[in-house]
Design a protein around this motif. Structure first.
Motif, PDB file in Angstrom:
ATOM      1  N   ASP A   3     -31.582 -15.386   2.551  1.00  0.00           N
ATOM      2  CA  ASP A   3     -30.601 -14.738   1.671  1.00  0.00           C
ATOM      3  C   ASP A   3     -29.363 -15.617   1.506  1.00  0.00           C
ATOM      4  O   ASP A   3     -28.818 -15.743   0.401  1.00  0.00           O
ATOM      5  N   TRP A   4     -28.910 -16.218   2.613  1.00  0.00           N
ATOM      6  CA  TRP A   4     -27.752 -17.112   2.544  1.00  0.00           C
ATOM      7  C   TRP A   4     -28.041 -18.298   1.629  1.00  0.00           C
ATOM      8  O   TRP A   4     -27.205 -18.669   0.790  1.00  0.00           O
ATOM      9  N   MET A   5     -29.202 -18.884   1.764  1.00  0.00           N
ATOM     10  CA  MET A   5     -29.569 -20.045   0.955  1.00  0.00           C
ATOM     11  C   MET A   5     -29.612 -19.703  -0.524  1.00  0.00           C
ATOM     12  O   MET A   5     -29.229 -20.514  -1.387  1.00  0.00           O
ATOM     13  N   ARG A   6     -30.049 -18.512  -0.847  1.00  0.00           N
ATOM     14  CA  ARG A   6     -30.163 -18.090  -2.241  1.00  0.00           C
ATOM     15  C   ARG A   6     -28.811 -18.065  -2.950  1.00  0.00           C
ATOM     16  O   ARG A   6     -28.738 -18.229  -4.173  1.00  0.00           O
ATOM     17  N   GLU A   7     -27.730 -17.894  -2.214  1.00  0.00           N
ATOM     18  CA  GLU A   7     -26.401 -17.763  -2.810  1.00  0.00           C
ATOM     19  C   GLU A   7     -25.610 -19.072  -2.840  1.00  0.00           C
ATOM     20  O   GLU A   7     -24.438 -19.072  -3.229  1.00  0.00           O
ATOM     21  N   LEU A   8     -26.203 -20.175  -2.453  1.00  0.00           N
ATOM     22  CA  LEU A   8     -25.470 -21.441  -2.433  1.00  0.00           C
ATOM     23  C   LEU A   8     -25.058 -21.865  -3.846  1.00  0.00           C
ATOM     24  O   LEU A   8     -25.819 -21.704  -4.804  1.00  0.00           O
ATOM     25  N   PRO A   9     -23.857 -22.428  -3.995  1.00  0.00           N
ATOM     26  CA  PRO A   9     -23.389 -22.866  -5.313  1.00  0.00           C
ATOM     27  C   PRO A   9     -24.059 -24.156  -5.762  1.00  0.00           C
ATOM     28  O   PRO A   9     -24.695 -24.861  -4.963  1.00  0.00           O
ATOM     29  N   PHE A  10     -23.874 -24.474  -7.035  1.00  0.00           N
ATOM     30  CA  PHE A  10     -24.520 -25.648  -7.628  1.00  0.00           C
ATOM     31  C   PHE A  10     -23.787 -26.945  -7.294  1.00  0.00           C
ATOM     32  O   PHE A  10     -24.412 -27.990  -7.121  1.00  0.00           O
ATOM     33  N   ASP A  11     -22.460 -26.915  -7.242  1.00  0.00           N
ATOM     34  CA  ASP A  11     -21.699 -28.144  -7.018  1.00  0.00           C
ATOM     35  C   ASP A  11     -20.419 -27.851  -6.243  1.00  0.00           C
ATOM     36  O   ASP A  11     -20.108 -26.696  -5.942  1.00  0.00           O
ATOM     37  N   HIS A  12     -19.690 -28.910  -5.926  1.00  0.00           N
ATOM     38  CA  HIS A  12     -18.424 -28.766  -5.197  1.00  0.00           C
ATOM     39  C   HIS A  12     -17.508 -29.916  -5.586  1.00  0.00           C
ATOM     40  O   HIS A  12     -17.943 -31.066  -5.681  1.00  0.00           O
ATOM     41  N   ARG A  13     -16.247 -29.592  -5.838  1.00  0.00           N
ATOM     42  CA  ARG A  13     -15.250 -30.603  -6.207  1.00  0.00           C
ATOM     43  C   ARG A  13     -14.176 -30.696  -5.132  1.00  0.00           C
ATOM     44  O   ARG A  13     -13.772 -29.692  -4.553  1.00  0.00           O
ATOM     45  N   ILE A  14     -13.729 -31.918  -4.887  1.00  0.00           N
ATOM     46  CA  ILE A  14     -12.644 -32.163  -3.944  1.00  0.00           C
ATOM     47  C   ILE A  14     -11.590 -33.008  -4.650  1.00  0.00           C
ATOM     48  O   ILE A  14     -11.904 -34.049  -5.235  1.00  0.00           O
ATOM     49  N   ARG A  15     -10.349 -32.550  -4.587  1.00  0.00           N
ATOM     50  CA  ARG A  15      -9.247 -33.287  -5.189  1.00  0.00           C
ATOM     51  C   ARG A  15      -8.285 -33.740  -4.103  1.00  0.00           C
ATOM     52  O   ARG A  15      -7.794 -32.919  -3.325  1.00  0.00           O
ATOM     53  N   PRO A  16      -8.015 -35.045  -4.005  1.00  0.00           N
ATOM     54  CA  PRO A  16      -7.067 -35.516  -2.996  1.00  0.00           C
ATOM     55  C   PRO A  16      -5.697 -34.870  -3.197  1.00  0.00           C
ATOM     56  O   PRO A  16      -5.285 -34.611  -4.333  1.00  0.00           O
ATOM     57  N   PRO A  17      -4.981 -34.610  -2.131  1.00  0.00           N
ATOM     58  CA  PRO A  17      -3.654 -33.982  -2.250  1.00  0.00           C
ATOM     59  C   PRO A  17      -2.727 -34.757  -3.178  1.00  0.00           C
ATOM     60  O   PRO A  17      -2.639 -35.988  -3.102  1.00  0.00           O
ATOM     61  N   GLY A  18      -2.069 -34.014  -4.075  1.00  0.00           N
ATOM     62  CA  GLY A  18      -1.105 -34.633  -4.973  1.00  0.00           C
ATOM     63  C   GLY A  18      -1.700 -35.360  -6.157  1.00  0.00           C
ATOM     64  O   GLY A  18      -0.974 -35.983  -6.939  1.00  0.00           O
ATOM     65  N   GLN A  19      -3.034 -35.292  -6.320  1.00  0.00           N
ATOM     66  CA  GLN A  19      -3.702 -36.009  -7.402  1.00  0.00           C
ATOM     67  C   GLN A  19      -4.168 -35.039  -8.486  1.00  0.00           C
ATOM     68  O   GLN A  19      -4.315 -33.845  -8.260  1.00  0.00           O
ATOM     69  N   GLY A  20      -4.432 -35.576  -9.679  1.00  0.00           N
ATOM     70  CA  GLY A  20      -4.912 -34.778 -10.798  1.00  0.00           C
ATOM     71  C   GLY A  20      -6.427 -34.769 -10.898  1.00  0.00           C
ATOM     72  O   GLY A  20      -7.133 -35.282 -10.018  1.00  0.00           O
ATOM     73  N   SER A  28      -8.440 -36.469 -12.645  1.00  0.00           N
ATOM     74  CA  SER A  28      -9.105 -37.772 -12.724  1.00  0.00           C
ATOM     75  C   SER A  28      -9.424 -38.360 -11.353  1.00  0.00           C
ATOM     76  O   SER A  28     -10.223 -39.291 -11.240  1.00  0.00           O
ATOM     77  N   ALA A  29      -8.824 -37.817 -10.308  1.00  0.00           N
ATOM     78  CA  ALA A  29      -9.069 -38.320  -8.947  1.00  0.00           C
ATOM     79  C   ALA A  29     -10.140 -37.525  -8.216  1.00  0.00           C
ATOM     80  O   ALA A  29     -10.476 -37.845  -7.075  1.00  0.00           O
ATOM     81  N   GLU A  30     -10.710 -36.533  -8.862  1.00  0.00           N
ATOM     82  CA  GLU A  30     -11.636 -35.634  -8.168  1.00  0.00           C
ATOM     83  C   GLU A  30     -12.933 -36.327  -7.769  1.00  0.00           C
ATOM     84  O   GLU A  30     -13.424 -37.233  -8.440  1.00  0.00           O
TER      85      GLU A  30
END
Length: 247
Positions: free
Chosen positions: A93-110, A112-114
């Motif tokens: 059940d947990w696996m079924r709910e996993l999202p498709f992607d993940h984004r990380i943005r460095p602190p203080g960046q816009g 374009s830095a993701e």
């Protein structure tokens, strides 16, 4: 900012444990798991439980979709049925709910830095995107127009993915992409477990590959001893570190 990128453990708990131990020696701020957690290896439940215990972002891979699906085409597959039984209902059940992607943005960046993390491509969890060929895996470079279509509208400083089970880097149009090798089933002729640390240096993301030895022969022997569906080619994939056909 340093991100540990882990992907494609495929039920190989011994390889996964080796990577987690190795990571203790390498500074990182966050950890992300990019899918394909359970199917094919001898210890799917252990891999899922280790991932869940990390309490880090986790996205779904194509085999996670197969395992967690309620579609009878998948549920009736002998190896998927065995894997689900080993995992247990709560983990499925947990696996079924996993999202498709993940984004990380460095602190203080816009934007374009993701860093954009996907399993295969930003548009498809199963597509195969090749920017650098690998003779062992048997793929050729994806044509430019096809590669652009795989990216869709997604843009980031770096798009990073697993799925093809070996390290590669390239540029599609102006978009930089990189693939990270597999923990459980490498397809580059090297049986050691692969992961990466992605470091933001203030201007771009750098890919720092890591390889970790473990007793891969013991894992192959365990698969054979279990005598589950497709045991022989699955064990051979571990021993040869290449995509042995499931025939």
């Amino acid at each position: 900012m340093r991100i540990a990128f882990l992907s494609d453990m495929h039920g190989n708990a011994a390889a996964f444990d080796a990577v987690l131990t190795d990571l203790e020696q390498h500074a990182h701020d966050q950890m992300v798991v990019a899918g394909d957690i359970a199917l094919f290896g001898p210890r799917p439940r252990e891999c899922v439980e280790r991932v869940r215990a990390l309490s880090c972002p986790v996205i779904r891979g194509n085999t996670d979709v197969f395992v967690a699906s309620n579609d009878e085409r998948y549920r009736s597959h002998a190896l998927i049925a065995w894997t689900r039984e080993q995992m247990g209902e709560a983990n499925t059940d947990w696996m079924r709910e996993l999202p498709f992607d993940h984004r990380i943005r460095p602190p203080g960046q816009g934007d374009s830095a993701e860093l954009l993390i996907v399993h295969a491509t930003p548009t498809d969890v199963e597509a195969i995107l090749i920017t650098q060929p690998n003779e062992i895996s048997g793929h050729t470079v994806t044509p430019e127009d096809e590669a652009r279509g795989m990216l869709g509208e997604a843009r980031a400083s770096l798009i990073v993915y697993g799925h093809i089970h070996y390290f590669s880097e390239g540029v599609i149009g102006t978009q930089r992409v990189a693939s990270i090798g597999a923990i459980g089933f490498p397809f580059d002729g090297d049986p050691t477990a692969a992961y990466a640390i992605l470091e933001w240096d203030g201007a771009s993301w750098n890919v720092e590959p890591h390889r970790v030895p473990y007793d891969h022969k013991a894992v192959a022997a365990e698969i054979v001893a279990q005598d589950t569906f497709l045991a022989a080619p699955r064990a051979e994939r571990i021993l040869l570190s290449r995509p042995v056909p499931f025939e």
